[in-house]
Design an enzyme around this catalytic site. Structure first.
Site, PDB file in Angstrom:
ATOM      1  CD  GLU A  16      49.655  15.109   6.100  1.00  0.00           C
ATOM      2  OE1 GLU A  16      48.625  15.692   6.495  1.00  0.00           O
ATOM      3  OE2 GLU A  16      50.799  15.434   6.459  1.00  0.00           O
ATOM      4  CG  ASP A  17      51.993  10.717   6.872  1.00  0.00           C
ATOM      5  OD1 ASP A  17      52.185  11.530   5.944  1.00  0.00           O
ATOM      6  OD2 ASP A  17      52.154  10.992   8.062  1.00  0.00           O
TER       7      ASP A  17
END
Ligand code: ZN
Length: 179
Positions: A64-65
Site C-alpha cells: 500500500e505505501d
C-alpha cells in the site's frame, strides 16, 4: 529457511521498504515501528504463533505505501503471506472516504489470518491517534477516527478474543482521556 529466519528477513525487508517514511504522529517515528508493533501485538497480546500471519503483519503496509509488489512478496515469502498482505491492502486509486467505507464493508469477508492482522493494525493506529496524534488533528477528528475504527473492528470479531479485549480496553481508555 526456517520460520524465524524468514520473519527476521521480513522485518529487515519492511525496514528498508519504509525507510523514507515517518508516522503521521507529532513525534514522527520511523514508519517501520508500526508494522513491528502490529506483529508484536499479534504474538504477545494475541498469542498468534502462525509465522505466515506474523510475517504478513510486518509486511502489511509495504504494497500500500511503498513500491513493493505482491509478486515480490510471494517470491520471497510465499503465496500465503502475499495473500494476507493483499487482503489488508487498500486500493489507493479510490478516494480516501471510499477506501474507509470499503474497509468497513470488507472486514467481515477477510480470512481469519487477515482479520487478526487488521485488528492489531487498528489497535496500533488508534493507540497512536490517542496518545501521539498527528499535529493539527483536533479532538473531533480523533474521535471520528476511533468511531470509524470501531466500525471496521465490528466486522473483525470472532477470531481472537485476546486482541478484541485489548482493542476494547484501549478504546475505552482513549475515550476516557478525551473526556
Ligand atoms: Zn498498518
Amino acid at each position: 529457511m526456517n520460520d524465524l529466519a524468514k520473519f527476521v528477513e521480513a522485518a529487515s525487508f519492511a525496514a528498508k521498504k519504509h525507510r523514507y517514511q515517518k508516522r503521521k504522529g507529532d513525534d514522527a517515528e520511523p514508519y517501520v515501528n508500526h508494522p513491528l508493533e502490529v506483529a508484536n501485538l499479534l504474538a504477545n497480546v494475541g498469542r498468534v504463533d502462525d509465522f505466515d500471519i506474523l510475517i504478513a503483519a510486518v509486511l502489511h503496509d509495504t504494497v500500500e505505501d511503498t513500491e513493493t509488489t505482491a509478486e515480490e512478496i510471494a517470491a520471497r515469502f510465499g503465496a500465503v503471506v502475499s495473500g494476507y498482505v493483499l487482503e489488508v491492502t487498500d486500493d489507493k486509486s479510490l478516494p480516501k472516504a471510499e477506501r474507509k467505507l470499503k474497509q468497513i464493508e470488507h472486514a467481515p469477508h477477510l480470512s481469519a489470518g487477515a482479520k487478526q492482522i487488521k485488528l492489531a493494525d487498528k489497535i496500533s493506529n488508534i493507540t497512536d491517534v490517542s496518545t501521539n496524534p498527528p499535529a493539527g488533528w483536533p479532538l473531533e477528528r480523533r474521535i471520528e477516527y476511533i468511531d470509524w475504527g470501531e466500525r471496521v473492528v465490528a466486522g473483525l470479531r470472532g477470531v481472537n478474543p485476546y486482541l478484541e479485549a485489548h482493542f476494547d480496553e484501549m478504546v475505552r481508555r482513549a475515550r476516557e482521556n478525551f473526556g
